[in-house]
Design a protein around this motif. Sequence first.
Motif, PDB file in Angstrom:
ATOM      1  N   GLY A 187       0.797  -1.214   0.000  1.00 13.00           N
ATOM      2  CA  GLY A 187       0.000   0.000   0.000  1.00 13.00           C
ATOM      3  C   GLY A 187       0.832   1.267   0.000  1.00 13.00           C
TER       4      GLY A 187
ATOM      5  N   PRO B  71       1.889   4.842  -0.607  1.00 15.89           N
ATOM      6  CA  PRO B  71       1.057   6.008  -0.896  1.00 15.89           C
ATOM      7  C   PRO B  71       1.542   6.757  -2.128  1.00 15.89           C
ATOM      8  CG  PRO B  71       2.584   6.502   0.865  1.00 15.89           C
ATOM      9  CD  PRO B  71       2.773   5.056   0.537  1.00 15.89           C
TER      10      PRO B  71
ATOM     11  N   ALA C  75       0.124  10.877   2.415  1.00 12.21           N
ATOM     12  CA  ALA C  75      -0.016   9.625   3.149  1.00 12.21           C
ATOM     13  C   ALA C  75      -0.384   9.865   4.597  1.00 12.21           C
ATOM     14  CB  ALA C  75       1.290   8.843   3.090  1.00 12.21           C
TER      15      ALA C  75
ATOM     16  N   THR D  52       0.182   4.575   6.879  1.00  9.71           N
ATOM     17  CA  THR D  52       0.434   4.101   5.528  1.00  9.71           C
ATOM     18  C   THR D  52       1.865   4.373   5.118  1.00  9.71           C
ATOM     19  OG1 THR D  52      -1.873   4.556   4.944  1.00  9.71           O
ATOM     20  CG2 THR D  52      -0.334   4.238   3.133  1.00  9.71           C
TER      21      THR D  52
END
Length: 386
Positions: free
Chosen positions: A13, A15, A19, A23
């Motif tokens: 995941g 960013p 962000a 994350t």
Amino acid sequence: MANDTLEGNRHRGVPRQGASPHTLIDAIQGTLADFLAAQIGSLDSIDPALGRFARTARDLVHAGGKRLRPVFAYWGWRGSAGPDAPVEPVLPAFAALELMHTFALIHDDVMDESDTRRGRPTAHRIFAGQHENDGSIGDPQRFGSSAAILIGDLCLVWADQLLARSEAPPTVRACYDRMRVEAIAGQYLDILGENQPGAWSVDRALLVARHKTASYTVQRPLQLGLALTGAAQSETEQAYGSYGLAVGEAFQLRDDLLGVYGDPAITGKPAGDDLRTGKPTALLMLARKLATPAQRAELTLDPAGAVNPADGSGGPTDARTEGGFTQAQIERRAGIIAETGAPARLEAMIQERVADGVAALAQAPIHEEARAALIELAVRVTHRPA
């Protein structure tokens, strides 16, 4: 290998735009995990003992921590790059800062002879334990310190390798090298102060804070992030420099307070370590400056490193800690420091520096999302419990 690292992180995941802290940290953790797995495999193929050595380094890198340096670098980059720039190409540079931080912590713990870090045994204690468990000959403490120094060196080399994987202009390397020199200079001044406490002062303690902590925690990571954009923005660089210096100093002043009055269950380190070693922190220097003659006498160490209480009490030798102090003496010194008003004065200094840092960003030509994030960070990192 670089493409494999970045590809692996896409599944975590990464960013592409602004962000959230979680994350972003997950993406940095993923970059570190992929990189370290390859390094462990390479060393393991040479000798199983080297694989074990590298896995210990990996565990130290992943042993908690706030990942502040990569986070500051990210927002320094995002402030200029904007909300739409993809972060994947620069993630290795952010993660490299965490490897450099691990190097600094390991060497610092060896110099301070610290037992714990982040609630776990320090590197030299881990290796000393391995030495004893393996039934090896020789001094386990000496082996532990030697191995820990090598682990720190390895992390610094790894940081260089990971930084080289980012799409970085030459100015990034110059900023990175300056940061490393400043951190080492600050560390030397720190140990010099422990050996020349009579020559130290509040101003000199703040000089140590600027180089040992502020530079590589806040100031240079921000400027490194800016350099990653490849844009020549002197006004932004100056604003980041002023913000980083102010907030970085405040960060260290908070650390000085936590080193004496923090909760070990939260900080992960024993309370009073700085008092045990007589480290001339800004807190101790300020306390001596504000103390009455009687208080100053109690805060003074004799040449052997033992405290000289005004009432002449020292306690039995077998009740002393490794550094020559009983727990009662450490607590007494902490109480005297509080009586001088130094902790309250230090709190005011923290507030002043946070305000200065926030003010430095007011007119900086950076994206508003980054400005808001850096203001929030200034408050959060200087009012932390650990």
